[in-house]
Every structure is written in C-alpha cells, then in structure tokens.
Design a protein around this motif. Sequence first.
Motif, PDB file in Angstrom:
ATOM      1  N   MET A   1       0.832  -1.201   0.000  1.00 63.18           N
ATOM      2  CA  MET A   1       0.000   0.000   0.000  1.00 63.18           C
ATOM      3  C   MET A   1       0.870   1.257   0.000  1.00 63.18           C
ATOM      4  N   ARG A   2       1.892   1.268   0.841  1.00 66.86           N
ATOM      5  CA  ARG A   2       2.791   2.423   0.903  1.00 66.86           C
ATOM      6  C   ARG A   2       3.522   2.634  -0.418  1.00 66.86           C
ATOM      7  N   ALA A   3       3.926   1.546  -1.053  1.00 66.61           N
ATOM      8  CA  ALA A   3       4.627   1.669  -2.331  1.00 66.61           C
ATOM      9  C   ALA A   3       3.721   2.281  -3.398  1.00 66.61           C
ATOM     10  N   LYS A   4       2.444   1.932  -3.356  1.00 67.29           N
ATOM     11  CA  LYS A   4       1.492   2.457  -4.331  1.00 67.29           C
ATOM     12  C   LYS A   4       1.164   3.928  -4.074  1.00 67.29           C
ATOM     13  N   ALA A   5       1.113   4.318  -2.820  1.00 64.99           N
ATOM     14  CA  ALA A   5       0.708   5.676  -2.450  1.00 64.99           C
ATOM     15  C   ALA A   5       1.673   6.227  -1.418  1.00 64.99           C
ATOM     16  N   PRO A   6       2.859   6.611  -1.832  1.00 67.72           N
ATOM     17  CA  PRO A   6       3.906   6.997  -0.878  1.00 67.72           C
ATOM     18  C   PRO A   6       3.593   8.244  -0.061  1.00 67.72           C
ATOM     19  N   SER A   7       2.676   9.084  -0.533  1.00 69.32           N
ATOM     20  CA  SER A   7       2.377  10.327   0.180  1.00 69.32           C
ATOM     21  C   SER A   7       1.092  10.259   0.997  1.00 69.32           C
ATOM     22  N   ALA A   8       0.432   9.129   0.984  1.00 69.45           N
ATOM     23  CA  ALA A   8      -0.875   9.019   1.648  1.00 69.45           C
ATOM     24  C   ALA A   8      -0.738   8.842   3.150  1.00 69.45           C
ATOM     25  N   ARG A   9      -1.796   9.254   3.854  1.00 70.01           N
ATOM     26  CA  ARG A   9      -1.959   8.923   5.269  1.00 70.01           C
ATOM     27  C   ARG A   9      -2.902   7.728   5.327  1.00 70.01           C
ATOM     28  N   PHE A  10      -2.476   6.674   6.001  1.00 70.18           N
ATOM     29  CA  PHE A  10      -3.247   5.437   6.058  1.00 70.18           C
ATOM     30  C   PHE A  10      -3.874   5.270   7.432  1.00 70.18           C
ATOM     31  N   VAL A  11      -5.171   5.029   7.450  1.00 71.77           N
ATOM     32  CA  VAL A  11      -5.901   4.778   8.694  1.00 71.77           C
ATOM     33  C   VAL A  11      -6.384   3.331   8.682  1.00 71.77           C
ATOM     34  N   VAL A  12      -5.933   2.558   9.642  1.00 78.54           N
ATOM     35  CA  VAL A  12      -6.316   1.158   9.787  1.00 78.54           C
ATOM     36  C   VAL A  12      -7.306   1.050  10.942  1.00 78.54           C
ATOM     37  N   LEU A  13      -8.501   0.564  10.659  1.00 82.56           N
ATOM     38  CA  LEU A  13      -9.507   0.414  11.707  1.00 82.56           C
ATOM     39  C   LEU A  13      -9.578  -1.035  12.160  1.00 82.56           C
ATOM     40  N   GLY A  14      -9.830  -1.213  13.468  1.00 79.98           N
ATOM     41  CA  GLY A  14      -9.952  -2.552  14.020  1.00 79.98           C
ATOM     42  C   GLY A  14     -11.382  -3.054  14.007  1.00 79.98           C
ATOM     43  N   TYR A  15     -11.625  -4.084  14.788  1.00 82.22           N
ATOM     44  CA  TYR A  15     -12.942  -4.710  14.878  1.00 82.22           C
ATOM     45  C   TYR A  15     -13.482  -4.565  16.299  1.00 82.22           C
ATOM     46  N   PRO A  16     -14.799  -4.434  16.446  1.00 84.26           N
ATOM     47  CA  PRO A  16     -15.379  -4.296  17.788  1.00 84.26           C
ATOM     48  C   PRO A  16     -15.536  -5.643  18.479  1.00 84.26           C
ATOM     49  N   HIS A  17     -15.705  -5.616  19.792  1.00 84.21           N
ATOM     50  CA  HIS A  17     -16.213  -6.798  20.474  1.00 84.21           C
ATOM     51  C   HIS A  17     -17.617  -7.072  19.948  1.00 84.21           C
TER      52      HIS A  17
ATOM     53  N   VAL B   1      -8.172   9.827  11.201  1.00 81.22           N
ATOM     54  CA  VAL B   1      -7.730  10.902  10.307  1.00 81.22           C
ATOM     55  C   VAL B   1      -7.081  12.022  11.119  1.00 81.22           C
ATOM     56  N   GLY B   2      -7.707  12.372  12.246  1.00 81.31           N
ATOM     57  CA  GLY B   2      -7.139  13.410  13.096  1.00 81.31           C
ATOM     58  C   GLY B   2      -5.793  13.014  13.675  1.00 81.31           C
ATOM     59  N   ALA B   3      -5.686  11.763  14.127  1.00 81.29           N
ATOM     60  CA  ALA B   3      -4.429  11.284  14.690  1.00 81.29           C
ATOM     61  C   ALA B   3      -3.341  11.234  13.637  1.00 81.29           C
ATOM     62  N   ALA B   4      -3.691  10.834  12.409  1.00 86.34           N
ATOM     63  CA  ALA B   4      -2.707  10.775  11.325  1.00 86.34           C
ATOM     64  C   ALA B   4      -2.204  12.180  10.991  1.00 86.34           C
ATOM     65  N   ALA B   5      -3.111  13.157  11.003  1.00 86.48           N
ATOM     66  CA  ALA B   5      -2.716  14.544  10.711  1.00 86.48           C
ATOM     67  C   ALA B   5      -1.792  15.084  11.797  1.00 86.48           C
ATOM     68  N   ARG B   6      -2.107  14.782  13.050  1.00 84.36           N
ATOM     69  CA  ARG B   6      -1.259  15.258  14.148  1.00 84.36           C
ATOM     70  C   ARG B   6       0.119  14.619  14.084  1.00 84.36           C
ATOM     71  N   ALA B   7       0.164  13.341  13.735  1.00 84.41           N
ATOM     72  CA  ALA B   7       1.458  12.658  13.631  1.00 84.41           C
ATOM     73  C   ALA B   7       2.297  13.255  12.504  1.00 84.41           C
ATOM     74  N   ALA B   8       1.638  13.584  11.391  1.00 86.32           N
ATOM     75  CA  ALA B   8       2.363  14.145  10.251  1.00 86.32           C
ATOM     76  C   ALA B   8       2.892  15.536  10.548  1.00 86.32           C
ATOM     77  N   ASN B   9       2.192  16.258  11.413  1.00 82.25           N
ATOM     78  CA  ASN B   9       2.594  17.620  11.747  1.00 82.25           C
ATOM     79  C   ASN B   9       3.557  17.683  12.936  1.00 82.25           C
ATOM     80  N   GLY B  10       3.937  16.507  13.418  1.00 80.37           N
ATOM     81  CA  GLY B  10       4.892  16.456  14.517  1.00 80.37           C
ATOM     82  C   GLY B  10       4.281  16.676  15.858  1.00 80.37           C
TER      83      GLY B  10
END
Length: 273
Positions: A157-173, A264-273
């Motif tokens: 996925m990273r190789a295909k979209a090197p500039s993207a922010r990726f959000v991986v969601l889990g599963y609920p109980h 999305v918010g967490a990915a943006a904060r991580a990218a902005n340091g």
Amino acid sequence: MRVPRLLAFSAASAAVLAGTLVPAGAASAAGQRYVALGDSYSAGVGAGSYDSSSGSCSRSTRAYPQLWANANAPASFSFVACSGATTDSVTSGQLGALNSTTTLASITVGGNDAGFSSVMQTCVLNSDSACLTAVNNAKTYAQNTLPGKLDALYSAMRAKAPSARFVVLGYPHLYYMNGGICIGLSTTKRTALNSAADTLDSTIASAASRASFTFSDVRPIFNTHELCSGDNWLNSVTIPIGNSYHPTALGQSSGYLPGFKNGVGAAARAANG
C-alpha cells in the motif's frame, strides 16, 4: 473618503469572519484524494442500501467511507472495499485504486484471514468445546501468520501511495458482557469471541505501527452497543445470513465513522509532529 474606507474595512472584516466560519479541517478535507479499501466492515455489509453496481462486494451507501465522503467532498473518492476480502485479495484486487496522488486511505482487513465466518458458524452451531477450539485456532493464526501478511500488504500500500496517510480500523467486540439477558450463545462462547477480537486487534495495531500507519480502535466506541447490550449497533443472526455479526447502519454512522474521523485526526497530528 471615510465611507469608502469604512466599506473596505467592512468587506475585509467580513472576509476574515467568513474564514472563521469554515469548519476546521474543511479545506484539507476538500483537497483529499481518498481511497477506501478492505473487507465487509468497510464495505458496509449489514447496513443495507447496497450499490447494485458493486455486485457481491455489497458496498453500502451507509458505510463509513461513503458517509465521510458525502460530508467532506474530497477531491476524489474511490470506494473499493469488498465483502469477503482478505489480505491476499486486497493485494491482488484493490491496490490499483491507490496511486501517487492518493492522500488518504482507510482499511479493515484480517478478520477473514483468521476465518471469522467459519469461527462464528462453529460457535453458533456447535458445543462450547468446539467453539473454543475454533477460536483458539483463529487466535494462533492471528498471532503467528497474519502479522507477515499484514506487513506485506501495508508495504505494498505504501509503495502504491507513498504520500498518503493510512488509517487502519480494528474490529469491535461482538458481545456486551456486563449484565443483561443474552439469548443464544453461552457466556463461555461470548467471552471467547471477544477475546478473539482482542487478539486480532492487537495484531493489526502492531502491524500498523510497524508500517507507520495510524490504527483506530473502535472497541471503546462500540462499548455498551455490542450484541446483548439492549442498544446494539451490530446485527445478530439475520436473513440474509451474510449480514450477521456486522455493523448495522447505526454501527457505521455512530461507530465506524467516528473511529475513522479519530484516525484521520491522529494521522494529521502525527504528520505535523
């Protein structure tokens, strides 16, 4: 001369004020090029209102990716999540939607690799002992085999979209365990299935961290809205059977959509340091 100056000041002030009324993040959202990958939890199976053009992938207009796109009007949106998807089928059939211009992508995957449907069938139809065996086999797979598959997929996925922010969601109980009457599966089975979700989410979260992707845990959001809670956001055994144990429309809008926004918010904060 004062009137023109006053008008100019008023116009400038109105422009500034108008800018303050734009929702935070709206400009960045409007510029996003978003791709939604993954399995039935991202496709929206169980939520109804399926896009007929998606065929057996059963993509729903009520799924969190579509809801987010409707609300944020990204520059482009590609919705390719598909019911039944595994890490292998995402790699072979969905990654074409990613490219160098992609700025945001989401995914749920791993449950089908671990045999989610088969485990549920075993637990519904057979004894506690058979259920525990199936759950333990799935947990062993999630701990020993799935990490490598996720690592390979996330790398692709990273190789295909090197500039993207990726959000991986889990599963609920799946089950609420703190009181109430729960007809059907025994406490033993329900506890085991929730434990399997914990193992699966732990594996996914670790792989996401290794890839520098953002993991969003939906278990806290679904807390008190699992099956047997009295306010559940998940389908129990339903007709059609494929909807069973998937989020309802409310589970998508009130569970997964906030989870994606958090990511999305967490990915943006991580990218902005």
